[in-house]
Write a protein that holds these residues in place. Structure first.
Motif, PDB file in Angstrom:
ATOM      1  N   LEU A 131      16.909  -0.447  -2.896  1.00 44.28           N
ATOM      2  CA  LEU A 131      17.702  -0.026  -1.743  1.00 44.28           C
ATOM      3  C   LEU A 131      16.954  -0.186  -0.425  1.00 44.28           C
ATOM      4  N   GLY A 132      15.703  -0.587  -0.497  1.00 43.68           N
ATOM      5  CA  GLY A 132      14.927  -0.789   0.729  1.00 43.68           C
ATOM      6  C   GLY A 132      14.196   0.471   1.137  1.00 43.68           C
ATOM      7  N   MET A 133      13.858   0.540   2.413  1.00 37.73           N
ATOM      8  CA  MET A 133      13.072   1.656   2.926  1.00 37.73           C
ATOM      9  C   MET A 133      13.594   2.058   4.294  1.00 37.73           C
ATOM     10  N   ILE A 134      13.186   3.223   4.730  1.00 38.47           N
ATOM     11  CA  ILE A 134      13.491   3.677   6.083  1.00 38.47           C
ATOM     12  C   ILE A 134      12.201   3.579   6.883  1.00 38.47           C
ATOM     13  N   ASN A 166      11.845  15.384 -10.336  1.00 40.01           N
ATOM     14  CA  ASN A 166      13.181  14.789 -10.247  1.00 40.01           C
ATOM     15  C   ASN A 166      13.359  13.855  -9.063  1.00 40.01           C
ATOM     16  N   GLY A 167      12.380  13.779  -8.208  1.00 45.07           N
ATOM     17  CA  GLY A 167      12.492  12.922  -7.043  1.00 45.07           C
ATOM     18  C   GLY A 167      11.131  12.542  -6.526  1.00 45.07           C
ATOM     19  N   CYS A 168      10.957  11.278  -6.274  1.00 47.17           N
ATOM     20  CA  CYS A 168       9.666  10.808  -5.802  1.00 47.17           C
ATOM     21  C   CYS A 168       9.870   9.926  -4.581  1.00 47.17           C
ATOM     22  N   ILE A 169       9.206  10.275  -3.528  1.00 52.89           N
ATOM     23  CA  ILE A 169       9.234   9.487  -2.304  1.00 52.89           C
ATOM     24  C   ILE A 169       7.848   8.888  -2.110  1.00 52.89           C
ATOM     25  N   GLU A 185       0.807  -1.214   0.000  1.00 53.95           N
ATOM     26  CA  GLU A 185       0.000   0.000   0.000  1.00 53.95           C
ATOM     27  C   GLU A 185       0.844   1.269   0.000  1.00 53.95           C
ATOM     28  N   TRP A 186       1.706   1.429  -0.972  1.00 53.46           N
ATOM     29  CA  TRP A 186       2.567   2.607  -1.066  1.00 53.46           C
ATOM     30  C   TRP A 186       1.814   3.757  -1.717  1.00 53.46           C
ATOM     31  N   ARG A 187       2.025   4.975  -1.206  1.00 49.45           N
ATOM     32  CA  ARG A 187       1.413   6.185  -1.761  1.00 49.45           C
ATOM     33  C   ARG A 187       2.517   7.195  -2.060  1.00 49.45           C
ATOM     34  N   LYS A 188       2.336   7.942  -3.124  1.00 44.86           N
ATOM     35  CA  LYS A 188       3.319   8.961  -3.496  1.00 44.86           C
ATOM     36  C   LYS A 188       3.130  10.193  -2.619  1.00 44.86           C
ATOM     37  N   THR A 226      11.201   5.982  -4.985  1.00 45.00           N
ATOM     38  CA  THR A 226      10.499   5.260  -6.042  1.00 45.00           C
ATOM     39  C   THR A 226      11.444   4.740  -7.119  1.00 45.00           C
ATOM     40  N   LYS A 227      12.475   5.515  -7.442  1.00 42.00           N
ATOM     41  CA  LYS A 227      13.392   5.122  -8.514  1.00 42.00           C
ATOM     42  C   LYS A 227      14.429   4.093  -8.072  1.00 42.00           C
TER      43      LYS A 227
END
Length: 75
Positions: free
Chosen positions: A51-54, A28-31, A18-21, A46-47
């Motif tokens: 690398l995983g998540m915090i 240039n950057g999307c979390i 259930e990821w949301r932008k 997102t890109k």
């Protein structure tokens, strides 16, 4: 003197569907962010999902969002 606990964030590979932008994301950057449980939230790039998540506990999440909203944390 009483010590104040430091908020904790950790890098992890936990999976969530259930990821949301984030509304703060730009061209240039999307979390993305997700709620892992009632007491845990996570963010990832997102890109570079590999690398995983915090992962943040509730206190750390509130401090993180407050830092963004007040301009203490900025891109």
């Amino acid at each position: 003197m009483r010590r104040t606990p430091v908020p904790v964030a950790a890098l992890t590979e936990t999976v969530s569907d259930e990821w949301r932008k984030s509304s703060h994301s730009g061209p240039n950057g999307c979390i993305e962010y997700t709620e892992l449980s009632a007491r845990q939230r996570a963010i990832r790039d997102t890109k570079k999902r590999e690398l995983g998540m915090i992962v943040f506990d509730s206190t750390s999440w509130r401090a993180f969002i407050s830092g963004i909203n007040t301009g203490v944390l900025r891109p």
